[in-house]
Scaffold this motif. Structure first.
Motif, PDB file in Angstrom:
ATOM      1  N   PRO A   1      40.282  78.348  51.521  1.00  0.00           N
ATOM      2  CA  PRO A   1      39.454  79.176  52.419  1.00  0.00           C
ATOM      3  C   PRO A   1      37.977  78.986  52.103  1.00  0.00           C
ATOM      4  CG  PRO A   1      41.237  80.458  51.422  1.00  0.00           C
ATOM      5  CD  PRO A   1      41.201  79.150  50.704  1.00  0.00           C
ATOM      6  N   VAL A   2      37.146  79.070  53.138  1.00  0.00           N
ATOM      7  CA  VAL A   2      35.715  78.864  52.928  1.00  0.00           C
ATOM      8  C   VAL A   2      35.138  79.911  51.981  1.00  0.00           C
ATOM      9  CG1 VAL A   2      34.988  80.254  54.927  1.00  0.00           C
ATOM     10  CG2 VAL A   2      33.543  78.352  54.112  1.00  0.00           C
ATOM     11  N   THR A   3      35.750  81.092  51.924  1.00  0.00           N
ATOM     12  CA  THR A   3      35.264  82.141  51.026  1.00  0.00           C
ATOM     13  C   THR A   3      35.497  81.788  49.560  1.00  0.00           C
ATOM     14  OG1 THR A   3      37.380  83.297  51.330  1.00  0.00           O
ATOM     15  CG2 THR A   3      35.511  84.013  52.690  1.00  0.00           C
TER      16      THR A   3
ATOM     17  N   LEU B   1      24.319  71.400  56.083  1.00  0.00           N
ATOM     18  CA  LEU B   1      24.045  72.649  56.800  1.00  0.00           C
ATOM     19  C   LEU B   1      25.269  73.552  56.886  1.00  0.00           C
ATOM     20  CD1 LEU B   1      22.112  74.380  58.511  1.00  0.00           C
ATOM     21  CD2 LEU B   1      22.814  73.010  60.503  1.00  0.00           C
ATOM     22  N   TRP B   2      26.454  72.947  57.031  1.00  0.00           N
ATOM     23  CA  TRP B   2      27.658  73.735  57.325  1.00  0.00           C
ATOM     24  C   TRP B   2      28.617  73.751  56.149  1.00  0.00           C
ATOM     25  CZ3 TRP B   2      27.016  76.569  61.446  1.00  0.00           C
ATOM     26  CH2 TRP B   2      26.160  76.114  62.446  1.00  0.00           C
ATOM     27  N   ALA B   3      29.222  74.928  55.909  1.00  0.00           N
ATOM     28  CA  ALA B   3      30.267  75.050  54.894  1.00  0.00           C
ATOM     29  C   ALA B   3      31.611  74.619  55.473  1.00  0.00           C
ATOM     30  CB  ALA B   3      30.354  76.483  54.381  1.00  0.00           C
ATOM     31  N   ASP B   4      31.939  75.139  56.650  1.00  0.00           N
ATOM     32  CA  ASP B   4      33.146  74.704  57.348  1.00  0.00           C
ATOM     33  C   ASP B   4      32.771  74.440  58.801  1.00  0.00           C
ATOM     34  OD1 ASP B   4      32.920  77.202  58.491  1.00  0.00           O
ATOM     35  OD2 ASP B   4      34.837  77.974  57.744  1.00  0.00           O
ATOM     36  N   SER B   5      33.709  74.500  59.688  1.00  0.00           N
ATOM     37  CA  SER B   5      33.410  74.085  61.061  1.00  0.00           C
ATOM     38  C   SER B   5      32.494  75.048  61.797  1.00  0.00           C
ATOM     39  CB  SER B   5      34.722  73.918  61.849  1.00  0.00           C
ATOM     40  OG  SER B   5      35.407  75.154  61.940  1.00  0.00           O
ATOM     41  N   LEU B   6      32.375  76.300  61.301  1.00  0.00           N
ATOM     42  CA  LEU B   6      31.580  77.295  62.015  1.00  0.00           C
ATOM     43  C   LEU B   6      30.623  78.099  61.143  1.00  0.00           C
ATOM     44  CD1 LEU B   6      34.340  78.695  64.404  1.00  0.00           C
ATOM     45  CD2 LEU B   6      32.241  77.549  65.136  1.00  0.00           C
ATOM     46  N   HIS B   7      30.794  78.050  59.826  1.00  0.00           N
ATOM     47  CA  HIS B   7      29.996  78.893  58.939  1.00  0.00           C
ATOM     48  C   HIS B   7      28.938  78.081  58.208  1.00  0.00           C
ATOM     49  CE1 HIS B   7      33.759  81.233  59.422  1.00  0.00           C
ATOM     50  NE2 HIS B   7      32.918  82.259  59.432  1.00  0.00           N
TER      51      HIS B   7
END
Length: 209
Positions: free
Chosen positions: A162-164, A181-187
């Motif tokens: 999980p991104v968390t 810039l991005w951690a995952d596809s949306l965050h």
């Protein structure tokens, strides 16, 4: 989603809570409204989806205005241009992927409706234009300029956790010791979140609250 904000405000007021002039409320909501509309495409046409997002953006403005009129100061951020996220998929030259264009138009429609209906005179509400920041840095990276970011198109965290739970130890190899810039596809990544925080802090300090 935007509808949840109204419920949260109602619950806060019903519990005896109020808003004072010394309160600063931060708001960033709407990405899921756009994603929920996009999930219906193309079964539902883009014109209808944009109309739905007009209503959602206008409703968000109404709730932000409600908080401000109740006495608090508000920092409101536009949502990112979702067409610039890894979620949108391939944006390379010659790609036939239509998702980035659709997501960008839906995101813009939501943000435009929000901005058109805010009480944005600077005395009650401060605006952070996160969408414009992301568009600017993405354009710079895609043009090959040296910037704060090395990558604005791919997620930096491995997808098996999980991104968390993502840390510097769980990045994809190319992102280690780099700035994505991005951690995952949306965050947003940590550096992206830091940039958002800096934009909000600057707006709060510079507005004539």
């Amino acid at each position: 989603v935007v509808a949840d904000l109204a419920t949260q405000i109602d619950q806060h007021l019903a519990s005896g809570g109020g808003f004072a002039s010394s309160d600063l409320v931060t708001v960033l909501v709407g990405m899921n409204d756009v994603l929920n509309q996009f999930a219906q495409y193309p079964a539902i046409g883009e014109d209808q989806l944009q109309a739905n997002l007009d209503a959602a953006g206008s409703e968000l403005a109404a709730q932000v205005n409600r908080i401000a009129n109740a006495g608090a100061k508000v920092i409101i951020s536009t949502i990112p241009d979702l067409g610039r996220t890894p979620f949108a998929g391939d944006r390379s030259a010659g790609s036939t992927n239509s998702n980035p264009g659709v997501l960008s138009r839906l995101s813009a429609r939501f943000n435009d409706a929000l901005l058109a209906n805010l009480l944005n005179d600077g005395h009650k509400i401060g605006l952070v234009q996160l969408d414009q920041y992301i568009i600017a840095v993405d354009n710079q990276v895609q043009a090959g300029f040296t910037t704060t970011y090395a990558n604005t198109t791919q997620p930096s965290c491995i997808t098996t956790i999980p991104v968390t739970k993502c840390t510097s130890e769980t990045l994809v190899p190319d992102a280690v010791n780099s700035r994505w810039l991005w951690a995952d596809s949306l965050h947003l990544s940590a550096i992206g979140q830091s940039a958002l925080g800096s934009l909000a802090a600057t707006r709060a300090q510079n507005n004539p609250f």
